[in-house]
Enzyme design. Structure first.
Site, PDB file in Angstrom:
ATOM      1  CB  SER A  88      24.282  -5.942  -1.473  1.00 13.24           C
ATOM      2  OG  SER A  88      23.522  -4.804  -1.129  1.00 13.24           O
ATOM      3  CD  GLN A 144      18.971   1.105   1.504  1.00 12.51           C
ATOM      4  OE1 GLN A 144      19.286   1.549   0.405  1.00 12.51           O
ATOM      5  NE2 GLN A 144      18.802  -0.189   1.712  1.00 12.51           N
ATOM      6  CG  ASN A 176      22.659   0.203  -0.994  1.00  8.98           C
ATOM      7  OD1 ASN A 176      23.497  -0.672  -1.150  1.00  8.98           O
ATOM      8  ND2 ASN A 176      21.402  -0.078  -0.688  1.00  8.98           N
ATOM      9  CE  LYS A 339      28.269  -7.019  -0.247  1.00  8.67           C
ATOM     10  NZ  LYS A 339      27.010  -7.240   0.517  1.00  8.67           N
ATOM     11  CG  ASN A 367      15.382 -10.306   2.012  1.00 10.96           C
ATOM     12  OD1 ASN A 367      16.308 -10.911   2.543  1.00 10.96           O
ATOM     13  ND2 ASN A 367      15.266  -8.989   2.084  1.00 10.96           N
TER      14      ASN A 367
END
Length: 385
Positions: A88, A144, A176, A339, A367
């Site tokens: 993102s 999403q 998104n 961000k 992640n």
């Protein structure tokens, strides 16, 4: 995992790091290296992160620190040019492209979506403005797309059938589909479509030669493998409007350039400078943060708990009350912009404070939790004060 470069190679590479005054810079770099190691090495060990690239920016100088390998099994040492998935963080590029299109007179953020995609006319989402879409205030679009949505026809059908629970501007819900539609409309306004406009216009204008959407064959060897939860090598799967929302890949060197442009855009082309500055305007206050175009912002210094709250799962997954800032709010005093970005195998974070001329870039091929990224970056920035 050992940091790369070594102290010897760091001393030999002062010029490429942008450092000056070798004797003074060496001591300064050593202090920064200690703070970086203290901040990230525990997370690398605890989260089993195969590799990480860290860049610290302070007063016009770059300090690169690379850890580990570019794949969970085998692979090569992480370098300044290793390509990481940004997740993102891509949204900040999409927002900049939109701001640039407005500066060039190709669109207005106040325009309705239906102006650039006439098939949305007569549907609720067609009444949302480009600003609504860019700031996640377009009538509650979800995080999403639902499963099964694919292709332009499927995406269009989804937006035509979307029935909002609230009106545009009534609240912030991170999404998104929202920023993805914004990017699509920007691409339509510019003519060649989003991917072509990004790769042929914005990235070259910013001097970002190692930032891509689709990794070309010539750079495949630099593209890191991410790490799945089970430890397997993975890369991002394609999805609806992925390029606009989470599809960028970049290197530590390019992300350093991108953040330097945020800290001091004076050297940019005048139009691009205005676009970058436009992404620093605050449009909505939501919970602990002020939402701009792509970037989220806080008064600085900011308490760690406040920064953690702004990057929490609640802010990403739950609707938030939002107050419109009209006119948009220019930064008042020192302001931290940040961000996060994630894909299934990568986790990134950028934070910077233009007024203090400091910033940090964290790129990892796992992640790892947002909270750990925020803690690490907050500690590094705090050590620079």
């Amino acid at each position: 995992m050992n940091a790369i470069p070594s102290p010897r190679s760091m001393a030999a590479g002062l010029l490429c790091l942008g450092l000056s005054a070798p004797a003074a810079a060496a001591a300064d770099t050593a202090s920064i290296e200690r703070s970086v190691r203290a901040a990230v090495e525990p997370a690398i060990a605890a989260e089993a992160i195969p590799g990480m690239a860290v860049v610290v920016l302070e007063n016009g100088r770059r300090h690169h620190f690379n850890f580990g390998m570019d794949a969970p099994v085998g692979g090569k040492p992480v370098s300044d040019d290793t390509l990481f998935e940004l997740g993102s963080l891509s949204k900040t590029f999409t927002a900049t492209l939109g701001a640039y299109a407005e500066v060039e007179g190709r669109l207005s953020l106040g325009d309705r979506a239906e102006r650039y995609w006439p098939a949305l006319a007569g549907h609720p989402i067609g009444e949302a403005t480009l600003l609504d879409l860019a700031t996640y205030t377009a009538a509650g679009l979800p995080l999403q797309f639902p499963g099964g949505v694919s292709g332009e026809a499927g995406i269009l059908r989804y937006f035509q059938e979307f029935r909002p629970a609230v009106g545009p501007g009534a609240g912030r819900r991170y999404s998104n589909p929202s920023i993805g539609l914004f990017g699509t409309l920007v691409g339509r306004a510019l003519g060649p479509g989003f991917t072509a406009a990004m790769t042929r216009t914005l990235l070259p204008a910013l001097g970002l030669s190692h930032t891509v959407i689709a990794v070309p064959e010539a750079r495949e060897a630099q593209y890191a493998f991410g790490t799945s939860r089970s430890g397997e090598a993975v890369r991002v799967n394609p999805g609806p409007l992925d390029a606009e929302a989470y599809g960028m890949k970049s290197s530590a060197a390019d992300m350093a350039r991108f953040v330097e442009a945020q800290i001091d855009p004076a050297a940019l082309d005048p139009g691009l400078r205005k676009a970058v500055e436009a992404t620093h305007l605050g449009h909505y206050r939501a919970g602990p943060l002020v939402q701009g175009l792509g970037w989220e912002q806080y008064s600085y210094p900011v308490a760690l708990d406040t920064l953690l709250g702004g990057n929490s799962a609640d802010m990403a997954t739950r609707p938030q009350d939002a107050v419109r800032l009209d006119p948009p709010q220019a930064p008042r005093g020192a302001t931290l912009f940040n961000k996060t970005g994630s894909t299934g195998g990568f986790g990134a974070y950028v934070a910077f404070v233009p007024d203090r001329r400091i910033g940090v870039v964290l790129l990892a091929n796992r992640n790892w939790p947002n909270a750990e990224r925020v803690r690490a970056a907050h500690a590094i920035l705090s050590a620079l004060r």
